[in-house]
Design a protein around this motif. Structure first.
Motif, PDB file in Angstrom:
ATOM      1  N   VAL A  46      -2.522 -16.656   8.540  1.00 27.09           N
ATOM      2  CA  VAL A  46      -2.732 -15.238   8.850  1.00 27.09           C
ATOM      3  C   VAL A  46      -3.226 -14.506   7.607  1.00 27.09           C
ATOM      4  N   TRP A  47      -2.660 -14.839   6.467  1.00 26.56           N
ATOM      5  CA  TRP A  47      -3.009 -14.168   5.216  1.00 26.56           C
ATOM      6  C   TRP A  47      -4.483 -14.370   4.859  1.00 26.56           C
ATOM      7  N   VAL A  48      -5.008 -15.586   5.064  1.00 27.93           N
ATOM      8  CA  VAL A  48      -6.399 -15.870   4.695  1.00 27.93           C
ATOM      9  C   VAL A  48      -7.381 -15.572   5.820  1.00 27.93           C
ATOM     10  N   SER A  49      -6.878 -15.220   6.984  1.00 27.23           N
ATOM     11  CA  SER A  49      -7.739 -14.940   8.123  1.00 27.23           C
ATOM     12  C   SER A  49      -8.663 -13.761   7.821  1.00 27.23           C
ATOM     13  N   GLN A  50      -9.807 -13.793   8.441  1.00 23.64           N
ATOM     14  CA  GLN A  50     -10.785 -12.708   8.303  1.00 23.64           C
ATOM     15  C   GLN A  50     -10.742 -11.740   9.488  1.00 23.64           C
ATOM     16  N   ARG A  51      -9.840 -11.991  10.436  1.00 30.16           N
ATOM     17  CA  ARG A  51      -9.771 -11.137  11.627  1.00 30.16           C
ATOM     18  C   ARG A  51      -9.103  -9.801  11.302  1.00 30.16           C
ATOM     19  N   PRO A  52      -9.668  -8.703  11.747  1.00 35.00           N
ATOM     20  CA  PRO A  52      -9.058  -7.386  11.495  1.00 35.00           C
ATOM     21  C   PRO A  52      -7.635  -7.278  12.051  1.00 35.00           C
ATOM     22  N   ALA A  53      -7.381  -7.858  13.205  1.00 37.49           N
ATOM     23  CA  ALA A  53      -6.033  -7.794  13.787  1.00 37.49           C
ATOM     24  C   ALA A  53      -5.023  -8.515  12.893  1.00 37.49           C
ATOM     25  N   ASP A  54      -5.440  -9.639  12.296  1.00 33.62           N
ATOM     26  CA  ASP A  54      -4.553 -10.357  11.379  1.00 33.62           C
ATOM     27  C   ASP A  54      -4.316  -9.551  10.109  1.00 33.62           C
ATOM     28  N   ASP A  55      -5.363  -8.894   9.616  1.00 33.22           N
ATOM     29  CA  ASP A  55      -5.210  -8.051   8.424  1.00 33.22           C
ATOM     30  C   ASP A  55      -4.232  -6.905   8.685  1.00 33.22           C
ATOM     31  N   GLU A  56      -4.339  -6.299   9.854  1.00 33.40           N
ATOM     32  CA  GLU A  56      -3.434  -5.200  10.203  1.00 33.40           C
ATOM     33  C   GLU A  56      -1.993  -5.700  10.328  1.00 33.40           C
ATOM     34  N   PHE A  57      -1.822  -6.861  10.974  1.00 27.45           N
ATOM     35  CA  PHE A  57      -0.485  -7.445  11.072  1.00 27.45           C
ATOM     36  C   PHE A  57       0.052  -7.757   9.676  1.00 27.45           C
ATOM     37  N   TRP A  58      -0.788  -8.330   8.824  1.00 26.51           N
ATOM     38  CA  TRP A  58      -0.331  -8.719   7.492  1.00 26.51           C
ATOM     39  C   TRP A  58       0.146  -7.501   6.693  1.00 26.51           C
ATOM     40  N   ASP A  59      -0.550  -6.390   6.842  1.00 26.31           N
ATOM     41  CA  ASP A  59      -0.113  -5.158   6.164  1.00 26.31           C
ATOM     42  C   ASP A  59       1.274  -4.739   6.653  1.00 26.31           C
ATOM     43  N   ARG A  60       1.499  -4.793   7.953  1.00 31.10           N
ATOM     44  CA  ARG A  60       2.819  -4.453   8.506  1.00 31.10           C
ATOM     45  C   ARG A  60       3.877  -5.453   8.044  1.00 31.10           C
ATOM     46  N   TYR A  61       3.504  -6.732   8.014  1.00 28.61           N
ATOM     47  CA  TYR A  61       4.436  -7.782   7.599  1.00 28.61           C
ATOM     48  C   TYR A  61       4.810  -7.627   6.123  1.00 28.61           C
ATOM     49  N   LYS A  62       3.828  -7.318   5.269  1.00 29.41           N
ATOM     50  CA  LYS A  62       4.125  -7.099   3.841  1.00 29.41           C
ATOM     51  C   LYS A  62       5.060  -5.912   3.654  1.00 29.41           C
ATOM     52  N   ASN A  63       4.840  -4.845   4.391  1.00 30.89           N
ATOM     53  CA  ASN A  63       5.711  -3.674   4.331  1.00 30.89           C
ATOM     54  C   ASN A  63       7.129  -4.054   4.745  1.00 30.89           C
ATOM     55  N   PHE A  64       7.242  -4.805   5.839  1.00 29.81           N
ATOM     56  CA  PHE A  64       8.546  -5.283   6.292  1.00 29.81           C
ATOM     57  C   PHE A  64       9.221  -6.118   5.202  1.00 29.81           C
ATOM     58  N   GLY A  65       8.498  -7.046   4.614  1.00 27.78           N
ATOM     59  CA  GLY A  65       9.068  -7.908   3.579  1.00 27.78           C
ATOM     60  C   GLY A  65       9.566  -7.135   2.374  1.00 27.78           C
ATOM     61  N   ALA A  66       8.777  -6.163   1.931  1.00 26.39           N
ATOM     62  CA  ALA A  66       9.179  -5.354   0.776  1.00 26.39           C
ATOM     63  C   ALA A  66      10.422  -4.527   1.092  1.00 26.39           C
ATOM     64  N   MET A  67      10.446  -3.955   2.288  1.00 27.16           N
ATOM     65  CA  MET A  67      11.617  -3.151   2.673  1.00 27.16           C
ATOM     66  C   MET A  67      12.848  -4.027   2.842  1.00 27.16           C
ATOM     67  N   ALA A  68      12.693  -5.211   3.447  1.00 27.05           N
ATOM     68  CA  ALA A  68      13.832  -6.111   3.629  1.00 27.05           C
ATOM     69  C   ALA A  68      14.375  -6.555   2.276  1.00 27.05           C
ATOM     70  N   GLU A  69      13.492  -6.839   1.345  1.00 25.86           N
ATOM     71  CA  GLU A  69      13.924  -7.248   0.007  1.00 25.86           C
ATOM     72  C   GLU A  69      14.725  -6.132  -0.676  1.00 25.86           C
ATOM     73  N   ALA A  70      14.227  -4.909  -0.575  1.00 21.54           N
ATOM     74  CA  ALA A  70      14.925  -3.791  -1.211  1.00 21.54           C
ATOM     75  C   ALA A  70      16.233  -3.439  -0.490  1.00 21.54           C
ATOM     76  N   TYR A  71      16.202  -3.456   0.809  1.00 25.70           N
ATOM     77  CA  TYR A  71      17.357  -3.026   1.617  1.00 25.70           C
ATOM     78  C   TYR A  71      18.462  -4.072   1.662  1.00 25.70           C
ATOM     79  N   CYS A  72      18.091  -5.331   1.648  1.00 24.83           N
ATOM     80  CA  CYS A  72      19.064  -6.408   1.872  1.00 24.83           C
ATOM     81  C   CYS A  72      19.417  -7.176   0.605  1.00 24.83           C
TER      82      CYS A  72
END
Length: 104
Positions: A76-102
């Motif tokens: 997903v990270w290396v994909s060139q699809r716009p939908a994958d890029d949008e998901f990856w942005d949401r996933y990175k945000n989730f990961g950063a928040m989970a790391e800080a919160y948990c």
């Protein structure tokens, strides 16, 4: 009468615990099944809480698959699809928040 009140009180107190166990989300379930040493009910539950705040259901199910197959995350990270890029942005945000919160 006294026993009935005590039993009712115990049932009422236990209900949230058992209902939350029964309704584990996809991230928490995948985390618990991952076999990682750090995976605990408390940590996986915390990560699920963050997922509930930041990801919709379909994104949660997609991200949960990364626990079983981390190569999917790379795809997903290396994909060139716009939908994958949008998901990856949401996933990175989730990961950063989970790391800080948990963080323990």
């Amino acid at each position: 009468m006294k026993k009935s009140l005590v039993l009712a009180g115990l049932c009422a107190a236990a209900f949230p615990v058992f209902s939350s166990m029964a309704s584990a989300g996809p991230i928490e379930s995948a985390c618990l099944r991952s076999g990682r040493d750090a995976a605990s009910r408390a940590l996986c539950g915390c990560i699920q809480e963050v997922a509930d705040m930041t990801l919709k259901g379909n994104d949660q199910r997609r991200a949960a698959k990364f626990f079983r197959n981390p190569d999917q995350a790379h795809e997903v990270w290396v994909s060139q699809r716009p939908a994958d890029d949008e998901f990856w942005d949401r996933y990175k945000n989730f990961g950063a928040m989970a790391e800080a919160y948990c963080a323990q």
